[in-house]
Design a protein around this motif. Sequence first.
Motif, mmCIF file in Angstrom:
data_model
loop_
_atom_site.group_PDB
_atom_site.id
_atom_site.type_symbol
_atom_site.label_atom_id
_atom_site.label_comp_id
_atom_site.label_asym_id
_atom_site.label_seq_id
_atom_site.Cartn_x
_atom_site.Cartn_y
_atom_site.Cartn_z
ATOM 1 N N LEU A 136 -12.009 47.078 -20.932
ATOM 2 C CA LEU A 136 -12.816 46.959 -19.714
ATOM 3 C C LEU A 136 -13.941 48.005 -19.692
ATOM 4 O O LEU A 136 -15.065 47.698 -19.298
ATOM 5 C CB LEU A 136 -11.932 47.089 -18.472
ATOM 6 N N CYS A 137 -13.657 49.211 -20.137
ATOM 7 C CA CYS A 137 -14.696 50.251 -20.211
ATOM 8 C C CYS A 137 -15.800 49.866 -21.198
ATOM 9 O O CYS A 137 -16.954 50.251 -21.021
ATOM 10 C CB CYS A 137 -14.089 51.585 -20.631
ATOM 11 N N CYS A 138 -15.449 49.105 -22.215
ATOM 12 C CA CYS A 138 -16.425 48.683 -23.228
ATOM 13 C C CYS A 138 -17.252 47.484 -22.771
ATOM 14 O O CYS A 138 -18.164 47.061 -23.485
ATOM 15 C CB CYS A 138 -15.706 48.350 -24.535
ATOM 16 N N GLY A 139 -16.941 46.936 -21.602
ATOM 17 C CA GLY A 139 -17.746 45.851 -21.059
ATOM 18 C C GLY A 139 -17.034 44.530 -20.864
ATOM 19 O O GLY A 139 -17.635 43.569 -20.379
ATOM 20 N N ALA A 140 -15.754 44.449 -21.214
ATOM 21 C CA ALA A 140 -15.004 43.217 -20.960
ATOM 22 C C ALA A 140 -14.882 43.003 -19.457
ATOM 23 O O ALA A 140 -14.834 43.962 -18.684
ATOM 24 C CB ALA A 140 -13.614 43.308 -21.590
ATOM 25 N N THR A 141 -14.836 41.733 -19.058
ATOM 26 C CA THR A 141 -14.637 41.425 -17.642
ATOM 27 C C THR A 141 -13.202 40.975 -17.370
ATOM 28 O O THR A 141 -12.707 41.142 -16.264
ATOM 29 C CB THR A 141 -15.620 40.337 -17.167
ATOM 30 N N GLU A 142 -12.534 40.417 -18.363
ATOM 31 C CA GLU A 142 -11.139 39.987 -18.254
ATOM 32 C C GLU A 142 -10.441 40.235 -19.585
ATOM 33 O O GLU A 142 -11.040 40.044 -20.647
ATOM 34 C CB GLU A 142 -11.032 38.496 -17.935
ATOM 35 N N VAL A 143 -9.175 40.618 -19.523
ATOM 36 C CA VAL A 143 -8.364 40.840 -20.725
ATOM 37 C C VAL A 143 -7.011 40.186 -20.481
ATOM 38 O O VAL A 143 -6.327 40.537 -19.521
ATOM 39 C CB VAL A 143 -8.175 42.345 -21.006
ATOM 40 N N GLU A 144 -6.648 39.229 -21.323
ATOM 41 C CA GLU A 144 -5.405 38.489 -21.142
ATOM 42 C C GLU A 144 -4.603 38.451 -22.441
ATOM 43 O O GLU A 144 -5.147 38.144 -23.500
ATOM 44 C CB GLU A 144 -5.698 37.036 -20.741
ATOM 45 N N GLN A 145 -3.300 38.728 -22.343
ATOM 46 C CA GLN A 145 -2.407 38.542 -23.487
ATOM 47 C C GLN A 145 -2.163 37.050 -23.644
ATOM 48 O O GLN A 145 -1.930 36.353 -22.669
ATOM 49 C CB GLN A 145 -1.071 39.236 -23.252
ATOM 50 N N GLN A 146 -2.223 36.572 -24.870
ATOM 51 C CA GLN A 146 -1.965 35.172 -25.172
ATOM 52 C C GLN A 146 -0.673 35.076 -25.992
ATOM 53 O O GLN A 146 0.026 36.058 -26.152
ATOM 54 C CB GLN A 146 -3.152 34.569 -25.957
ATOM 55 N N ASP A 147 -0.421 33.918 -26.549
ATOM 56 C CA ASP A 147 0.763 33.723 -27.388
ATOM 57 C C ASP A 147 0.621 34.446 -28.716
ATOM 58 O O ASP A 147 -0.486 34.697 -29.188
ATOM 59 C CB ASP A 147 0.969 32.230 -27.658
ATOM 60 N N ALA A 148 1.759 34.723 -29.318
ATOM 61 C CA ALA A 148 1.771 35.314 -30.657
ATOM 62 C C ALA A 148 1.299 34.280 -31.666
ATOM 63 O O ALA A 148 1.496 33.078 -31.480
ATOM 64 C CB ALA A 148 3.170 35.793 -31.006
ATOM 65 N N VAL A 149 0.644 34.756 -32.712
ATOM 66 C CA VAL A 149 0.201 33.891 -33.808
ATOM 67 C C VAL A 149 0.619 34.551 -35.119
ATOM 68 O O VAL A 149 0.810 35.760 -35.184
ATOM 69 C CB VAL A 149 -1.319 33.653 -33.808
ATOM 70 N N SER A 150 0.720 33.753 -36.163
ATOM 71 C CA SER A 150 1.027 34.282 -37.485
ATOM 72 C C SER A 150 -0.262 34.783 -38.122
ATOM 73 O O SER A 150 -1.322 34.164 -37.977
ATOM 74 C CB SER A 150 1.639 33.189 -38.352
#
Length: 155
Positions: A136-150
Amino acid sequence: MLNDELKRLVFDVTSPKELNLLHVSVECNGNAELVFERIKECLVLILSVEEICEYHDQWRTENSYELLETWFKTNLLCDVEDEQLCSQVGKVRYFHEERDWFWWTGHVRGNDYIDVYLQVVGWPISGFDDLRWLLLCCGATEVEQQDAVSSNELG
């Protein structure tokens, strides 16, 4: 692990081993390239300080972290309007080897989105709020955890 993470950030090279990675979706306001470069620059600086100071307790003191926080305030937080984010600059001290997530790779997906992939060694993830704060400090407006991937799915 910290040294490997730093190499992945600087050289953008991942090892061929198969891992389950946490996908983090980062939303931006039309400036994803800039935000992505800021994220990498900040993580490289924070992890470099940790790497340099790892075995030198006399340097892993207030002086090192004060310099890091000053850089952060001067070069990044000067553009942040959210007082709550700015007041948490001390979070730069919590990116040491004891974390249970580590940068694996990331890429820009259009002007508004970044995909970040983290190697996770503990669950639930402690310290993710520190990463969210940094993004967020770097300029993101939203941060969301998604599903795990290989890691093999990333190519």
